[in-house]
Design a protein around this motif. Structure first.
Motif, PDB file in Angstrom:
ATOM      1  N   LEU A 108       0.831  -1.259   0.159  1.00 30.83           N
ATOM      2  CA  LEU A 108       0.032  -0.023   0.077  1.00 30.83           C
ATOM      3  C   LEU A 108       0.795   1.298  -0.086  1.00 30.83           C
ATOM      4  O   LEU A 108       0.543   2.230  -0.703  1.00 30.83           O
ATOM      5  CB  LEU A 108      -0.780  -0.013   1.169  1.00 30.83           C
ATOM      6  N   VAL A 109       1.907   1.366   0.821  1.00 29.66           N
ATOM      7  CA  VAL A 109       2.839   2.322   0.698  1.00 29.66           C
ATOM      8  C   VAL A 109       3.504   2.430  -0.413  1.00 29.66           C
ATOM      9  O   VAL A 109       3.629   3.595  -1.037  1.00 29.66           O
ATOM     10  CB  VAL A 109       3.742   2.497   2.037  1.00 29.66           C
ATOM     11  N   GLN A 110       4.088   1.313  -1.016  1.00 24.05           N
ATOM     12  CA  GLN A 110       4.876   1.492  -2.061  1.00 24.05           C
ATOM     13  C   GLN A 110       3.907   1.966  -3.454  1.00 24.05           C
ATOM     14  O   GLN A 110       4.375   2.749  -4.317  1.00 24.05           O
ATOM     15  CB  GLN A 110       5.281   0.170  -2.498  1.00 24.05           C
ATOM     16  N   ALA A 111       2.543   1.864  -3.218  1.00 28.14           N
ATOM     17  CA  ALA A 111       1.599   2.262  -4.377  1.00 28.14           C
ATOM     18  C   ALA A 111       1.224   3.583  -4.405  1.00 28.14           C
ATOM     19  O   ALA A 111       0.467   3.921  -5.025  1.00 28.14           O
ATOM     20  CB  ALA A 111       0.427   1.152  -4.432  1.00 28.14           C
ATOM     21  N   GLY A 112       1.689   4.040  -3.130  1.00 28.26           N
ATOM     22  CA  GLY A 112       1.083   5.614  -2.875  1.00 28.26           C
ATOM     23  C   GLY A 112      -0.163   5.546  -2.319  1.00 28.26           C
ATOM     24  O   GLY A 112      -0.972   6.702  -2.135  1.00 28.26           O
ATOM     25  N   GLU A 113      -0.866   4.365  -1.953  1.00 31.96           N
ATOM     26  CA  GLU A 113      -2.209   4.281  -1.333  1.00 31.96           C
ATOM     27  C   GLU A 113      -2.028   4.696   0.205  1.00 31.96           C
ATOM     28  O   GLU A 113      -3.218   4.947   0.727  1.00 31.96           O
ATOM     29  CB  GLU A 113      -2.784   2.946  -1.454  1.00 31.96           C
ATOM     30  N   ALA A 114      -0.791   4.815   0.795  1.00 31.43           N
ATOM     31  CA  ALA A 114      -0.703   5.087   2.154  1.00 31.43           C
ATOM     32  C   ALA A 114       0.656   5.859   2.247  1.00 31.43           C
ATOM     33  O   ALA A 114       1.722   5.614   1.565  1.00 31.43           O
ATOM     34  CB  ALA A 114      -0.582   4.059   3.119  1.00 31.43           C
ATOM     35  N   ALA A 115       0.676   6.933   3.191  1.00 31.33           N
ATOM     36  CA  ALA A 115       2.055   7.634   3.316  1.00 31.33           C
ATOM     37  C   ALA A 115       3.162   6.896   4.083  1.00 31.33           C
ATOM     38  O   ALA A 115       4.053   7.285   4.043  1.00 31.33           O
ATOM     39  CB  ALA A 115       1.567   8.902   3.858  1.00 31.33           C
ATOM     40  N   LEU A 160      15.016   2.782   5.121  1.00 31.47           N
ATOM     41  CA  LEU A 160      14.217   2.188   4.175  1.00 31.47           C
ATOM     42  C   LEU A 160      13.619   3.129   3.072  1.00 31.47           C
ATOM     43  O   LEU A 160      13.590   4.360   3.583  1.00 31.47           O
ATOM     44  CB  LEU A 160      13.082   1.407   4.779  1.00 31.47           C
ATOM     45  N   PRO A 161      13.083   2.802   2.150  1.00 32.79           N
ATOM     46  CA  PRO A 161      12.486   3.677   0.932  1.00 32.79           C
ATOM     47  C   PRO A 161      11.110   4.045   1.532  1.00 32.79           C
ATOM     48  O   PRO A 161      10.414   4.843   0.543  1.00 32.79           O
ATOM     49  CB  PRO A 161      12.614   2.833  -0.383  1.00 32.79           C
ATOM     50  N   ILE A 162      10.661   3.873   2.624  1.00 34.85           N
ATOM     51  CA  ILE A 162       9.361   3.838   3.042  1.00 34.85           C
ATOM     52  C   ILE A 162       9.288   4.412   4.570  1.00 34.85           C
ATOM     53  O   ILE A 162      10.490   4.159   5.194  1.00 34.85           O
ATOM     54  CB  ILE A 162       8.383   2.911   2.954  1.00 34.85           C
TER      55      ILE A 162
END
Length: 314
Positions: free
Chosen positions: A92-99, A273-275
């Motif tokens: 979800l984070v990688q897809a931009g659906e969560a910050a 991490l990248p997130i």
């Protein structure tokens, strides 16, 4: 706009469903962030019932099959679900659906019993994102610490220390403090390994051979690092505002003072991490699972920190 935070339920046999249910009822946090619970609604609602709360009115992303889970009894089934929740939140984070993502506690043993090779959240996320050396920070209002070595036997720590490892840990920390905490010139205290920071070689030579050269390299790169400093005084100085974080050589060197001050509201942050990922700073508490007695303070603090980091990092 409030940042959307993906919140995992953790090991469903532990207190994760209960502390997430209490999180979903915490009005100040709901004003700061929009929650997306990653797990199963039936598990979240069971956690709410244990706490005497109504079913949370939040978005739930369903993950995994309906496996039999008994509160307080970890199993390959609970480990499989816990791992699946983390993987979905990452997607979800990688897809931009969560910050950002904030994670409830999981069990290393249950995770590995389910077939994962990872030793916890950090290694799982590092593997899935291709991150070679993430940095673990434990953070509270009064103290922040980062670890050069993490889950290693004490007898192995001296041999695992290196100039490169200390510099990497400190540099990632420095950059994260600038980006996510808005500190223009972070001040880093670097711990010695031995009593009195080695006392000029009387109690070990790691300070002179490894730690001092690492500090020199950091300072040459423009990082405001000081050390090696005696571990028995550096944390007191950090809590008095002399430093923004303490770089620790091994797990308990940093965790003992951190948990003394922030046992209930400490936050585990994965840097590098990248997130953005934060987590509770406690375990699954299987002995409390299903009782509704687990304290949600660390879960609340983790989500609030994730939201603040997300807003600062934009």
């Amino acid at each position: 706009m409030k940042p959307r935070i993906a919140v995992t339920l953790g090991d469903p046999a532990g207190v994760g469903p209960e502390i997430v249910a209490r999180l979903c009822a915490h009005a100040p946090t709901l004003e700061l962030a929009e929650l997306i619970v990653v797990g199963q609604r039936r598990l979240l609602e069971a956690g709410a019932r244990s706490c005497g709360l109504p079913a949370p009115a939040v978005e739930v992303v369903e993950v995994g099959q309906l496996l039999k889970i008994t509160p307080g009894l970890p199993s390959p089934a609970s480990g499989k679900l816990a791992g699946g929740f983390v993987e979905k939140a990452l997607e979800l984070v990688q897809a931009g659906e969560a910050a950002a993502m904030a994670t409830a506690p999981i069990s290393k043993e249950a995770l590995q019993a389910a077939g994962y090779s990872d030793t916890g959240h950090t290694t799982l996320l590092a593997r899935r994102t291709g991150t070679e050396r993430p940095v673990m920070m434990l953070a509270g209002e009064r103290l922040k610490v980062v670890l050069v070595t993490i889950h290693k036997a004490m007898r192995d720590v001296p041999g695992l220390l290196s100039v490169e490892g200390i510099v990497h840990t400190a540099q990632v920390t420095h950059d994260s403090l600038e980006r996510y905490w808005g500190i223009a010139a972070p001040r880093l205290a670097v711990c010695g390994l031995n009593p009195h920071a080695g006392e000029h070689g009387l109690f070990g030579d790691e300070e002179e051979r490894i730690i001092a050269p690492a500090v020199e390299e950091l300072r040459a790169a423009g990082v405001d690092a000081v050390g090696p400093l005696p571990p028995d005084t550096v944390f007191w100085r950090a809590t008095r505002g002399h430093f923004d974080t303490v770089v620790c050589m091994y797990h308990d060197q940093g965790l003992i003072p951190l948990k003394l001050l922030h046992f209930e509201d400490g936050v585990n942050v994965s840097l590098g991490l990248p997130i953005i990922r934060t987590s509770v700073d406690h375990g699954t508490a299987y002995d409390l699972a299903g009782t509704g007695q687990a304290n949600p303070a660390s879960m609340i603090a983790a989500v609030r920190m994730a939201a603040q980091m997300a807003m600062a990092g934009d």
